[in-house]
Structure formats: C-alpha cells, structure tokens
Scaffold this motif. Sequence first.
Motif, PDB file in Angstrom:
ATOM      1  N   ALA A   1     -37.423   2.437 -29.046  1.00 26.86           N
ATOM      2  CA  ALA A   1     -36.325   1.891 -28.054  1.00 26.86           C
ATOM      3  C   ALA A   1     -35.157   2.093 -28.533  1.00 26.86           C
ATOM      4  CB  ALA A   1     -36.536   0.863 -27.417  1.00 26.86           C
ATOM      5  N   GLU A   2     -34.064   2.688 -28.245  1.00 22.77           N
ATOM      6  CA  GLU A   2     -32.613   2.750 -28.581  1.00 22.77           C
ATOM      7  C   GLU A   2     -32.113   1.165 -28.310  1.00 22.77           C
ATOM      8  OE1 GLU A   2     -30.523   6.494 -28.908  1.00 22.77           O
ATOM      9  OE2 GLU A   2     -30.776   6.463 -26.743  1.00 22.77           O
ATOM     10  N   HIS A   3     -32.324   0.663 -26.972  1.00 22.46           N
ATOM     11  CA  HIS A   3     -31.726  -0.607 -26.889  1.00 22.46           C
ATOM     12  C   HIS A   3     -32.731  -1.648 -27.394  1.00 22.46           C
ATOM     13  CE1 HIS A   3     -29.872   1.981 -23.626  1.00 22.46           C
ATOM     14  NE2 HIS A   3     -28.998   0.696 -23.556  1.00 22.46           N
ATOM     15  N   LYS A   4     -32.255  -2.925 -27.445  1.00 28.75           N
ATOM     16  CA  LYS A   4     -33.117  -4.027 -27.764  1.00 28.75           C
ATOM     17  C   LYS A   4     -33.134  -4.858 -26.420  1.00 28.75           C
ATOM     18  CE  LYS A   4     -33.304  -8.251 -30.741  1.00 28.75           C
ATOM     19  NZ  LYS A   4     -32.602  -9.035 -31.776  1.00 28.75           N
ATOM     20  N   GLY A   5     -34.281  -5.426 -26.216  1.00 28.28           N
ATOM     21  CA  GLY A   5     -34.489  -6.167 -24.997  1.00 28.28           C
ATOM     22  C   GLY A   5     -35.542  -7.076 -25.263  1.00 28.28           C
TER      23      GLY A   5
ATOM     24  N   VAL B   1     -37.662  -1.567 -35.939  1.00 30.18           N
ATOM     25  CA  VAL B   1     -38.650  -0.804 -36.575  1.00 30.18           C
ATOM     26  C   VAL B   1     -37.941  -0.420 -37.927  1.00 30.18           C
ATOM     27  CG1 VAL B   1     -39.600   1.463 -36.935  1.00 30.18           C
ATOM     28  CG2 VAL B   1     -39.516   0.074 -34.679  1.00 30.18           C
ATOM     29  N   ASP B   2     -36.892   0.144 -37.935  1.00 34.00           N
ATOM     30  CA  ASP B   2     -36.110   0.442 -39.243  1.00 34.00           C
ATOM     31  C   ASP B   2     -34.922   0.948 -38.823  1.00 34.00           C
ATOM     32  OD1 ASP B   2     -36.030   3.368 -39.164  1.00 34.00           O
ATOM     33  OD2 ASP B   2     -38.238   3.040 -39.918  1.00 34.00           O
TER      34      ASP B   2
ATOM     35  N   GLY C   1     -35.797   5.178 -36.112  1.00 36.22           N
ATOM     36  CA  GLY C   1     -36.186   3.689 -36.185  1.00 36.22           C
ATOM     37  C   GLY C   1     -35.866   3.077 -34.823  1.00 36.22           C
ATOM     38  N   GLY C   2     -35.142   2.240 -34.460  1.00 37.63           N
ATOM     39  CA  GLY C   2     -34.735   1.467 -33.305  1.00 37.63           C
ATOM     40  C   GLY C   2     -35.925   0.152 -33.004  1.00 37.63           C
ATOM     41  N   TYR C   3     -36.267  -0.018 -31.937  1.00 36.71           N
ATOM     42  CA  TYR C   3     -37.067  -1.137 -31.556  1.00 36.71           C
ATOM     43  C   TYR C   3     -38.555  -0.699 -30.795  1.00 36.71           C
ATOM     44  CZ  TYR C   3     -33.086  -3.882 -32.719  1.00 36.71           C
ATOM     45  OH  TYR C   3     -31.850  -4.424 -33.339  1.00 36.71           O
ATOM     46  N   ALA C   4     -39.487  -1.690 -31.115  1.00 46.10           N
ATOM     47  CA  ALA C   4     -40.850  -1.319 -30.793  1.00 46.10           C
ATOM     48  C   ALA C   4     -41.014  -2.509 -29.574  1.00 46.10           C
ATOM     49  CB  ALA C   4     -41.699  -1.617 -31.631  1.00 46.10           C
TER      50      ALA C   4
END
Length: 276
Positions: free
Chosen positions: A84-88, A95-96, A101-104
């Motif tokens: 995910a590019e966004h964080k929610g 992730v990194d 990277g981004g968010y899981a």
Amino acid sequence: MKYTFALAASALVLAGCTTDTTATTETAETVTETVTASTDLCLASGPQTPRDISSKTGLNPISFDVAPAASEMNLCNIHTHTNAEHKGPGFSVFVDASDNGGYACNGTDDLTEAELAAAPGAYQGVVPGQTIEVHWVHTSCEATPGEGLGACVPEGCTDPLLRVEAQTFLVVNDSNALDFTKMAYGGNMVDGKHQAKMIPSDTGTPVSFLGSTTGPSYTQSQCSPAQVTWNVRPQCAKLDINSLHKWAEEGNVFNETKSHGVRQLVTAPELLSPIE
C-alpha cells in the motif's frame, strides 16, 4: 493554482507504474532522502499523495475543484502497487523505505499456510501474503480506458478533472476470497460512461482529499504537479491471487501484467491538503 495541460499530462505518464529497473538503480541515499527530507520541499506543486489517511493534518494552501463522483466520470485506467502506498487503519504495518516498500495489511501475520501457498501465474510482482493497493483512475475527459495514465488525458482534453478510487487488498491463495476479475473493466458501460464492474463498498467509509499522482518517480522534493481527488478506503480485504493471474492471462485493455512500486509516504504537513 492552475498547471498547464502538457505539464499535467506529463506528470500522469511519469506517475504511472514504474518497473523494477527504477528500483534497482535508486540508491540508498535517495531512499533515505524520500523518508527524512525536511527541507527542499517542492511546495509549489500543490498537495501530494500518498498520505496517512488517519491524520487530517495538512498545511498546503493550494486548492482545486473536487472531481465528480466516479459514476459520473470515465474509468480510464486500473493498476496495482505492491504494497500500500497510503497508510491507513487497516494497513499500518511499515514494510521498508524502498520502491517496493510501503505498508502491509494488519492481518498479514494471521494468514494460514493454505492462504500463503505459492501460486505462480501471469500476474507478476506480488505473491500470496503480500499487500497491494489498487487504483481505479477516472477522468472527466471523453476517454477510452487504456494503457498507462496517459489514457486519462487524451489529446484535446484540457484541464481534466481526475479521481482515484483506492482499495488495499491482502493477497491470498484462496478461491473464496474476492475475485479481481469482478472488479475489473471488461468493456462495462453504465449510463454512457466507462465503469469498473465493481469497487468494494464494505471496507469502511472512504477518506476523501485533494492530492496528486503517485509512483516511485516522486519524493517530497520531486513532486507531481497533477491534481487528483482521492477516495481511499480505510480497511483491507482479502483478494484471490489466482483472479489476478486470470485478469492478466485473459488480457486487459490496460496491458497490466505486473504490480508496481510505491511512492513513500508524504509526511511533511506543508505538502498535504487538510482533510475536512
């Protein structure tokens, strides 16, 4: 603030999904700059994306017209990013800080062995257990869905309004999970508009805000000048990876056969629009 059509179109093409070539050539120094830069912000480019949708904070003063509802616009592109590019609220696991990277999704660690079983196929860049963020891109132009985000700004359409409907998925090897082919395009028309067959409506109230295009080409010092209305759903849903493979195998007008890299989270308040 208005940007020229040529500049906006260029930004859309650049923000389109970037291949792994970019990821392999980007230095650690550049990645560090993306995350930590507090100076040399590209303040004149307008509000940027992606962001933490749980925070309403934003100090960017540049505003533009909110795009109409997706149902009143033409779907012009569908693509995915890993992770995910966004964080929610539902995807807050960092992730990194790389282009991959981004968010899981928060439920990643709870997956079963069966859900994590290998499932090779035609759609590349994602495996069971990973997260993807899907972008359904819409335009006010009389556009036909096609390859790349350039399809959203066809020649002759000036000052288009753009909207992205975003949903984050936890990818699993499970035929009982959501089927991506049922959320694709496949020539679907509704009231004369090109439309996705379905976009999830049970993953929380979408967070709406003004922003830009995304993708690893951009950082907090190299911003996208494009103006985009975003609608980001706050919770993850499970998606069957085999349906992604099927989407690629059957062919799609977007020529999408690979999940792409991410732009790291924009954290400088000066680059974010306030969320009402």
